[in-house]
Design an enzyme around this catalytic site. Structure first.
Site, PDB file in Angstrom:
ATOM      1  N   CYS A 121       0.791  -1.330  -0.012  1.00  0.00           N
ATOM      2  CA  CYS A 121      -0.142  -0.011  -0.166  1.00  0.00           C
ATOM      3  C   CYS A 121       0.896   1.451   0.062  1.00  0.00           C
ATOM      4  O   CYS A 121       0.343   2.352  -0.168  1.00  0.00           O
ATOM      5  CB  CYS A 121      -1.137   0.243   1.089  1.00  0.00           C
ATOM      6  SG  CYS A 121      -0.150   0.218   2.729  1.00  0.00           S
ATOM      7  N   ASP A 136       2.685   2.527   2.530  1.00  0.00           N
ATOM      8  CA  ASP A 136       2.596   3.086   4.006  1.00  0.00           C
ATOM      9  C   ASP A 136       3.978   2.910   4.502  1.00  0.00           C
ATOM     10  O   ASP A 136       4.409   1.827   4.468  1.00  0.00           O
ATOM     11  CB  ASP A 136       1.717   2.713   5.074  1.00  0.00           C
ATOM     12  CG  ASP A 136       0.144   3.019   4.494  1.00  0.00           C
ATOM     13  OD1 ASP A 136      -0.007   3.882   3.662  1.00  0.00           O
ATOM     14  OD2 ASP A 136      -0.717   2.190   5.025  1.00  0.00           O
ATOM     15  N   CYS A 167      -1.736   6.664   4.477  1.00  0.00           N
ATOM     16  CA  CYS A 167      -3.206   6.974   4.580  1.00  0.00           C
ATOM     17  C   CYS A 167      -3.476   7.451   5.824  1.00  0.00           C
ATOM     18  O   CYS A 167      -2.568   7.348   6.799  1.00  0.00           O
ATOM     19  CB  CYS A 167      -4.115   6.013   4.192  1.00  0.00           C
ATOM     20  SG  CYS A 167      -4.083   4.484   5.254  1.00  0.00           S
ATOM     21  N   CYS A 172      -2.529  -1.088   8.968  1.00  0.00           N
ATOM     22  CA  CYS A 172      -1.927   0.173   9.444  1.00  0.00           C
ATOM     23  C   CYS A 172      -1.697  -0.158  10.884  1.00  0.00           C
ATOM     24  O   CYS A 172      -0.691   0.549  11.520  1.00  0.00           O
ATOM     25  CB  CYS A 172      -2.926   1.478   9.392  1.00  0.00           C
ATOM     26  SG  CYS A 172      -3.204   1.620   7.500  1.00  0.00           S
TER      27      CYS A 172
END
Length: 173
Positions: free
Chosen positions: A76, A78, A103, A146
Site C-alpha cells: 500500500c 505506507d 493514508c 495500518c
C-alpha cells in the site's frame, strides 16, 4: 458528467431560483448528503488523529537513549518511523515521536502508538497489540495493516534501543 453528478449528490453549487423555502430545502438536502458521505468515512478518532496528530517529529537517531523503528508495507506504500526516548535508569519510555507517509489510518495508528508508549516500561510498550490500536480507532478490516505497522514500529524501536544499549555496554567493558 461524473463531476456534475458528484456536485448534485453533495449539493455543491445548487442555487434554487426564487430562494425562500426552495433554498432551505436544497441546503437540507446538501446537509443530508454530506452526512451520508461522513457515515461511510473514517471513525471520528481516526479523523481526530489525522487532523491533529500527536508527537510528530524526529529525534537524533544516533542518540544512545533513542530507539528507532522504521517499517513499511510495500503493498500500500505506507511507511512509518516511530522513535522512542528511554530513561536509561528506569527503562521507561519518556518521549516518543513519529513520521508517517501513508493514508489517514496509518497516520492515526502512528499517532495513537506514540501516545500509548509514553510512560510505559519497554516491555509493556512492546506488548501493545495491533488489535488494541485497531479497536481503539475502529479500523475496518481493509485498514488493519495500518495498526499492524504501528505494532511492528513499536517493536522495532524497542529492539533498536536494546541493540544500541548492548553495543554501548559491550564497548564500556
Amino acid at each position: 458528467m461524473l463531476r456534475a453528478a458528484g456536485k448534485r449528490l453533495l449539493g455543491v453549487g445548487l442555487r434554487p431560483a426564487g430562494g425562500g423555502a426552495g433554498e432551505a430545502a436544497a441546503l437540507s438536502a446538501a446537509a443530508s448528503a454530506v452526512a451520508v458521505v461522513r457515515r461511510r468515512g473514517y471513525h471520528e478518532r481516526v479523523v481526530d488523529h489525522y487532523d491533529n496528530p500527536r508527537n510528530v517529529g524526529t529525534f537524533d537517531k544516533d542518540d544512545p537513549d533513542v530507539g528507532t523503528g522504521l517499517v513499511g508495507a510495500p503493498a500500500c506504500g505506507d511507511v512509518m518511523k516511530l522513535q522512542i526516548r528511554v530513561d536509561e535508569e528506569s527503562g521507561r519510555i519518556v518521549d516518543a515521536c513519529f513520521k508517517t507517509f501513508g493514508c489517514g489510518s496509518a497516520i492515526a495508528s502512528s499517532s495513537v502508538a506514540s501516545e500509548w508508549v509514553k510512560g510505559k516500561q519497554m516491555e509493556d510498550a512492546a506488548s501493545i497489540k495491533n488489535s488494541e490500536i485497531a479497536k481503539h480507532l475502529s479500523l475496518p478490516p481493509v485498514k488493519l495493516h495500518c495498526s499492524m505497522l504501528a505494532e511492528d514500529a513499536i517493536k522495532a524501536a524497542v529492539k533498536d534501543y536494546e541493540t544500541k544499549k548492548a553495543k554501548l555496554d559491550k564497548g564500556n567493558e
